[in-house]
Design a protein around this motif. Sequence first.
Motif, short mmCIF file in Angstrom:
data_model
loop_
_atom_site.label_atom_id
_atom_site.label_comp_id
_atom_site.label_asym_id
_atom_site.label_seq_id
_atom_site.Cartn_x
_atom_site.Cartn_y
_atom_site.Cartn_z
N LYS A 182 44.13 41.29 31.05
CA LYS A 182 44.03 42.74 30.94
C LYS A 182 43.14 43.07 29.75
O LYS A 182 43.36 42.56 28.65
N GLY A 183 42.15 43.90 29.99
CA GLY A 183 41.23 44.28 28.92
C GLY A 183 40.01 43.38 28.90
O GLY A 183 40.07 42.21 29.27
N ALA A 184 38.90 43.95 28.47
CA ALA A 184 37.65 43.20 28.42
C ALA A 184 37.61 42.35 27.16
O ALA A 184 38.21 42.68 26.15
N GLY A 185 36.90 41.27 27.23
CA GLY A 185 36.79 40.37 26.08
C GLY A 185 36.40 38.99 26.56
O GLY A 185 35.71 38.86 27.57
N LYS A 186 36.83 37.98 25.85
CA LYS A 186 36.54 36.61 26.29
C LYS A 186 37.15 36.35 27.64
O LYS A 186 38.27 36.79 27.92
N ALA A 187 36.44 35.60 28.47
CA ALA A 187 36.97 35.25 29.79
C ALA A 187 38.04 34.18 29.65
O ALA A 187 38.14 33.48 28.64
N LEU A 188 38.88 34.05 30.69
CA LEU A 188 39.84 32.95 30.78
C LEU A 188 39.08 31.74 31.33
O LEU A 188 38.81 31.66 32.52
N LYS A 246 38.80 27.44 48.77
CA LYS A 246 40.24 27.53 49.01
C LYS A 246 40.99 28.01 47.77
O LYS A 246 41.95 28.78 47.86
N ALA A 247 40.54 27.52 46.59
CA ALA A 247 41.19 27.91 45.33
C ALA A 247 41.03 29.40 45.07
O ALA A 247 41.99 30.08 44.67
N VAL A 248 39.84 29.93 45.32
CA VAL A 248 39.59 31.37 45.12
C VAL A 248 40.49 32.19 46.06
O VAL A 248 41.12 33.17 45.64
N ASP A 249 40.56 31.77 47.32
CA ASP A 249 41.40 32.49 48.29
C ASP A 249 42.87 32.47 47.86
O ASP A 249 43.58 33.47 47.98
N LYS A 250 43.33 31.33 47.35
CA LYS A 250 44.73 31.21 46.92
C LYS A 250 45.01 32.15 45.74
O LYS A 250 46.05 32.82 45.71
N ILE A 251 44.10 32.19 44.76
CA ILE A 251 44.29 33.06 43.59
C ILE A 251 44.35 34.52 44.02
O ILE A 251 45.19 35.30 43.54
N LYS A 252 43.50 34.90 44.97
CA LYS A 252 43.49 36.29 45.45
C LYS A 252 44.85 36.69 46.03
O LYS A 252 45.28 37.83 45.90
N LYS A 253 45.50 35.73 46.70
CA LYS A 253 46.78 36.03 47.37
C LYS A 253 47.98 36.00 46.41
O LYS A 253 49.08 36.42 46.76
N GLU A 254 47.77 35.46 45.23
CA GLU A 254 48.87 35.33 44.26
C GLU A 254 49.28 36.69 43.70
O GLU A 254 48.50 37.64 43.68
N GLN A 255 50.50 36.73 43.19
CA GLN A 255 51.01 37.95 42.55
C GLN A 255 50.26 38.20 41.24
O GLN A 255 49.91 37.27 40.53
N GLN A 256 49.99 39.47 40.96
CA GLN A 256 49.29 39.83 39.71
C GLN A 256 50.21 39.60 38.51
O GLN A 256 51.30 40.16 38.44
N VAL A 257 49.78 38.75 37.59
CA VAL A 257 50.55 38.48 36.37
C VAL A 257 49.58 38.54 35.19
O VAL A 257 48.49 37.95 35.26
N ILE A 258 49.94 39.22 34.13
CA ILE A 258 49.07 39.28 32.96
C ILE A 258 49.48 38.16 32.00
O ILE A 258 50.59 38.16 31.50
N ILE A 259 48.57 37.22 31.80
CA ILE A 259 48.89 36.16 30.83
C ILE A 259 48.09 36.32 29.54
O ILE A 259 48.36 35.66 28.55
N ASN A 260 47.10 37.21 29.58
CA ASN A 260 46.33 37.44 28.35
C ASN A 260 45.92 38.90 28.28
O ASN A 260 45.28 39.41 29.20
N GLU A 261 46.35 39.56 27.23
CA GLU A 261 45.98 40.97 27.05
C GLU A 261 45.05 41.07 25.86
O GLU A 261 45.40 40.67 24.75
N VAL A 262 43.84 41.58 26.13
CA VAL A 262 42.83 41.69 25.07
C VAL A 262 42.88 43.08 24.50
O VAL A 262 42.66 44.07 25.21
N GLU A 263 43.21 43.17 23.24
CA GLU A 263 43.27 44.48 22.58
C GLU A 263 41.99 44.69 21.80
O GLU A 263 41.62 43.88 20.96
N ARG A 264 41.30 45.78 22.10
CA ARG A 264 40.05 46.09 21.40
C ARG A 264 40.31 47.20 20.40
O ARG A 264 40.28 48.37 20.73
#
Length: 720
Positions: free
Chosen positions: A193-199, A599-617
């Motif tokens: 969540k939020g712009a910044g460094k990519a994962l 296949k990996a991209v398709d799997k990620i798209k179907k996964e539940q949205q979870v925020i593991i990194n929040e970038v605070e600007r």
Amino acid sequence: MVQVILTEKPSVAKNIADALHITQRKDGYFEGKDYVITWAFGHLLQLYDAKDYDKKLARWRMDYFPFIPPSFQYKVKNNPRNKDKEDLGAKKQLKIIYQLIKRPDVDAVISACDYDREGQVIGDTIIYQLKTQKPVYRLLLNEWTQEEVVKGLGNVKPNTEMRPLLDAGISRQWADWVIGINLTSVATLKYQKGAGKALNIGRVLLPTLKIIYDRDEEIANFVPENYFKLVATFQTADEKQYEGIYTEGKEDKFKDKKTLETVKQLLEQQQLATITKKSVERKKEYPPYLFNLSSLQGYITSKYKGFSSDKVLKVAQSLYEKKYITYPRTASVVLEESLVDKAAKVLNKLKKGLPYEEEIVFAKKRRVFDNKKVESHSAIIPTYMMPSSLSRDEELIYQAIKNRFIMQFMPIAEYDETKMTTTIKDTSLEGHFLSKGKVQLAEGWKKVEKIESKDTILPLVSINDMVDIMNHSISSHVTKPKKQHTEKTLLKMMETCGKGHDNEESEKMMIAILSGFSIGTPATRAETIKKLKDVGYIAMQNKNLVCTELGRKLVETFPIKELFDLEFTGRLEKTLSDIEKGKYTKQEFLNVIFNFTSKAVDKIKKEQQVIINEVERNKKQNEVLGKCPLCGHGVIEGRKGYGCSNWKSGCKFVIWKNDKFLATMEKKPSKTMVKSLLKNGVVMVKGLTSKKGNKFNANMRYEKNPDNEFFSWKMEFNKH
């Protein structure tokens, strides 16, 4: 006619020019009668960015992925300070190289880039981008000494013979691009969540992170257990004392303290014991194998402060380019049998004047020379060139390589290992007291690094001798978890995908390394560890590597579990090794990668949205450190440097945090230093390090060059 030689770096071009006695230097090349020697600066070309294929990919959206280019294309590499612009230095050098190859008097090209996957890719992408019809040859050297250069130029190979090596290099490059671009993009969109460094998601990055995560989990979940030991002290007739540990069967650790308390009570009623067994076994200690890159990095990072595996590689590369050691990016710990004469010559030079010179005797040993255990490049050894002046870091690494080489030809160390059993007679004791001791008989190779043996020496006794029981005590202990990974232990795990890492001298370990079943290559492992730190997935605690909260969340959340799997990664690396050997095709490998990525991209798209990194600007008010010497605006601190706040209008003033000139003296600019410089025009910098490792102070100025817009450092010393 003339041949153009293309090297990977200017320093190597200079080595070849020196070897051929070519002194005429022009802009971007050396000119000789038979050879013109030019150079790259590593990769002059890079793969297109995704947005170069399709402009819409400049902005990430889920429905743009997976993206796999119909054909991969190359461009002039980006300017590291402005990724949207070409590197003008690289563009200029490419133009020089192409003009030289096109010259009518030039009839052939020789690629003299490093003899590995990366070197093959660097040379071939430059040469074949030109689509020249002139024959291309390959110079394959393990060192840049004059003797080897002259000999090598007489034995160049047609570059077509290196096609499997190129295919392996291209396969690695394209695979990492496809996995990196696609999975980094969708992972960032899905889990950040939020712009910044990519994962950052990478084929080598994630399994390396998982190794550290697993060890952290093992330590966190470890349940300590108490155990007890009973130690008794005995005295011989001539009043020599020794200790014995109470043992039943083979067990000397007891969970139940009562068992030992019962033994202790029986001991208190006794005064004498008997030596019932004694064995003395003569054992040989061989020196550790010659260094490959991973074992050198592990040895140096564990022995000296301030060294990372990345730094060890850079220093070793510098020694290689200065002709003092052989090629460092090797997985082998032995030498090819063809190097016997060369090794003898090197040893003869190195041993002169050493206090144990007479003990150093050259021999063709299977432990040192063995073609079956060499993978592409032999182990790292010194060359016959003796260094005249080295920096402190270079000296430490050169000495380690030199000592390890000399050790191989010193006498084998020998010791007597004594085991003794002391029994308390006339009691109901099931066990006995075991004592172990060593006596070093021949120091041998240990003299080279003054390795002292911390041996327990037992008194001279015979079977059936009676001894006095002097005292005894029960000590309590707690089982301990495994230690956190250091760079040394992590490199060993990466080298063998976790197989055979406990004993780095074992045959199993050698076979595992040679199989190519690994995480990354010797050349890339240090870079992987550095990147894990830079992207914030792991951190250093003293010399230990630990997962950060972000690293833990990524491992626990990211759904493409194959990328954390050491077996999966090991198989991919093994396949690249097989491509290099002509056992597997580039297209077969890439088809697997492209299919996996989609296949990996398709799997990620179907996964539940979870925020593991929040970038605070947080828009913070930047502190003004002083006035810009070019335009008078405020100089502020940025992520990579201290620069003019008027940069959007074109002001170029900046002092980079990784300033290369200061880095040569082991210094980085600080905020205080910049403030003083801007206020007074000069700053006293303390604790600079000379090439010889000596500390000194100097006044520094940062002045604009008269002929361009860049600044350079000037050093002044106080005159007394």
